[in-house]
Enzyme design. Structure first.
Site, PDB file in Angstrom:
ATOM      1  N   PHE A  64       3.356 -28.880   9.950  1.00  6.83           N
ATOM      2  CA  PHE A  64       4.278 -29.968  10.239  1.00  6.83           C
ATOM      3  C   PHE A  64       5.360 -29.377  10.992  1.00  6.83           C
ATOM      4  O   PHE A  64       5.982 -28.300  10.686  1.00  6.83           O
ATOM      5  CB  PHE A  64       4.780 -30.757   9.144  1.00  6.83           C
ATOM      6  N   GLY A  86       6.964 -24.131   6.744  1.00 10.81           N
ATOM      7  CA  GLY A  86       8.003 -22.937   6.530  1.00 10.81           C
ATOM      8  C   GLY A  86       7.243 -21.924   6.109  1.00 10.81           C
ATOM      9  O   GLY A  86       6.017 -21.646   5.554  1.00 10.81           O
ATOM     10  N   GLY A  87       7.747 -20.699   6.246  1.00 11.11           N
ATOM     11  CA  GLY A  87       7.218 -19.422   5.846  1.00 11.11           C
ATOM     12  C   GLY A  87       8.287 -18.370   5.257  1.00 11.11           C
ATOM     13  O   GLY A  87       8.136 -17.387   5.550  1.00 11.11           O
ATOM     14  N   TYR A 102      12.249 -18.827  17.792  1.00  8.55           N
ATOM     15  CA  TYR A 102      11.783 -20.197  17.617  1.00  8.55           C
ATOM     16  C   TYR A 102      11.272 -20.569  19.000  1.00  8.55           C
ATOM     17  O   TYR A 102      11.826 -20.189  19.987  1.00  8.55           O
ATOM     18  CB  TYR A 102      12.934 -21.016  17.275  1.00  8.55           C
TER      19      TYR A 102
END
Lengths: 373, 373
Positions: free
Chosen positions: A310, A286-287, A94
């Protein structure tokens, strides 16, 4: 409610506190305070010393009392969730994360335990959330400067207060920041069973916006569809149901959606693009499939689609503190009214590693894990 | 200059004219006019009767005189290019196209040959372009309503006037409509040898914007690089030069680009995304590789990239006629000053099929083919 207790120690031999982010100090200092200091109780915290596999690297440690300075508030945590981004921070994948050694967690709710002499507007017994969220919520007592804390309505169910920011606020922002949606308009999303997905369904419904929802093929898909429809979903399709020539033929009386929300990527994102109307916008947040988004040239040129992203953490860094708190209060109101609901499992803090395993998916699909202190 | 000639015919037996788009009429009408009518000269046109392979389906036909009504202008065409979108329209792969039987072509320049009695501001001998462009410029005489025509400065080189709209105007719009570019900022583009690409280099340079250009690997790449740098390119890379871990290390003193322009897709588009700065925008306006654009989830979430599309034909349909003409005049001025240059080959209209073969790529890379009448 835990009792307020001010502990006065004179003089104090104080080691570097673990409470404020576990920053590595180039020189560890021991020093003697010549005056009295108000100290927090000792805390228990989930700590990791290096980046990597969370289940291997996290441990619960006891942390010595920390000084409560004039403008500080000591909060006894009540509940804090394990979000995927918390896991990603420990894994080091992250982009914004504390430098280890660090305490895990990013959001949660707590009760004010003690306040410094300069604190105004917060008293022991108040419920507060860190807003914007801040690192290190997986611990029993937190001492931070008063401006970090946002007082909330105590009638809110604790587990909703603990989870209001990362997922519901993302859902709220994404429905407002990209496309002007009016009553009767439609949106399309994948990952509809996620908490963000469930919040999107409910928030859309509350403003008269129809939702088209895409879920993975799975055993029990029909029950999942029923559940999402009860929350307010207008249509729910499995990915395989959308293996048709023209997905728009499945819209029935629903309008073509102006906004798509993608947290999966790969084929699931392509399905969103197929549903979108001309000049529509797809927002990726997201993924989950770990597959990229693939877009045809004609989607850009002739269909004039816009693709955006986003990230709540970035949004909140944009000087949005006041706006953020106003929206949090609004969302908490919807939660108290039962208009935003999602499944959570409350787990005692001592069982952190069991909850973590569930959050890591080791036991299949599980509700959101929320630690209680 | 061609002489003005008004042809009065009384009475006229008139068949449905080929001049205004060759619309199929459900009933072909012959009718007798009881008054005199001004007629255009007979025209020669590139016609196709059905959609498909342009080299097989197009033919040059002679078209009978058409009536010039009070508000009509008859234009003797001087030059008209063969653009890829013209070819795509005949192939039927372009979403907006005339219904065959139709005349090819979409832009060009001509000289006013005759005007109807109600026409103001246009006289025989004036140079005009259809603006916004309109279908059917591959013919020697065109009769259309006066509002279609935009009078231009006759000092402009004919072949530039013929080609000013589709490519240079696209380049201009894309540099202005998506990102606020200031002097010293940078852009990145692929397909840099295309006419749009060359215009982007020159227009960027004229406003102090630096350009990073990506070209295909090819024999003679060094000469191509030299040529683009002479036009004003700051950096030119072949795709294989960008097979490095961090393309941004190749930027040197150039700033990270805020805007990317993609007319290729596939890996070439990915290279643009790698160059872009956080919050940058990539605009897709072509797909020469016939490969889609592939984007990682993190490009959207953490890098906050926006992906958009540009289609001139749509832009011009948005009530932009006046703005369009103002920009055309500005571009024509730059062309007259030698500040926008690109290679073209002038081909007599009778050699249309030879020019078409070149435009179809049958003879390798060739300059833009411009038909002269």
């Amino acid at each position: 409610m835990a009792a307020m207790k001010l502990v006065a120690v004179r003089p104090v031999i104080k080691t570097v506190s673990f409470h404020s982010g576990l920053q590595k100090s180039p020189f560890r200092r021991n020093y003697v305070r010549a005056f009295s200091a108000i100290m927090s109780p000792p805390s228990k915290a989930v700590v990791y010393d290096q980046l990597g596999a969370p289940d291997k690297l996290t441990r619960i440690v006891e942390i010595p009392p920390a000084e409560i300075k004039d403008n500080d508030v000591c909060v006894k945590m009540l509940a804090a969730p394990i979000n995927p981004s918390d896991i990603n921070r420990i894994e080091g994948v992250y982009p914004v994360r504390p430098v280890p050694p660090a305490i895990g967690g990013y959001e949660g709710v707590g009760e004010v335990y003690a306040v410094g002499s300069g604190v105004k507007g917060l008293s022991p017994g108040d419920w507060v959330i860190p807003s914007p969220p801040s690192f290190g919520t997986w611990q029993s007592y937190i001492v931070k400067e008063q401006s970090v804390w946002h007082k909330i309505n105590k009638d809110t169910p604790m587990e909703y207060a603990a989870t209001v920011t990362v997922n519901p606020l993302s859902a709220f922002r994404m429905l407002h920041d990209f496309v002007q949606l009016n009553s009767g308009d439609a949106i399309v999303q994948n990952g509809a069973t996620s908490i963000v997905g469930q919040c999107i369904i409910q928030l859309a419904r509350s403003q008269g916006v129809r939702s088209i929802n895409i879920i993975r093929d799975r055993a029990g898909a029909d029950e999942v569809k029923d559940k999402l429809k009860k929350l307010g979903a207008d249509e729910v399709f499995t990915e395989s149901q959308l293996e048709v020539k023209k997905v728009k033929d499945l819209l029935g009386t629903l309008p073509e959606p102006a906004l798509g929300l993608n947290c999966v990527g790969g084929n699931s994102a392509t399905l969103i693009l197929k549903f979108l109307r001309n000049e529509g916008t797809m927002v990726t947040y997201g993924g989950m499939s770990k597959k990229p988004v693939t877009v045809s040239t004609s989607s850009f040129i002739f269909k004039d689609l816009s693709l955006r992203g986003f990230w709540l953490q970035k949004w909140m860094s944009m000087d949005k503190a006041t706006e953020c708190r106003t929206m949090i209060d609004r969302l908490l109101g919807l939660m108290r009214d039962g208009k935003i609901k999602y499944d959570m499992e409350l787990v005692p803090f001592e069982d952190f590693h069991n909850a973590l395993d569930k959050a890591l998916g080791k036991q299949g699909s599980q509700p959101k894990q929320v630690l209680t202190f």
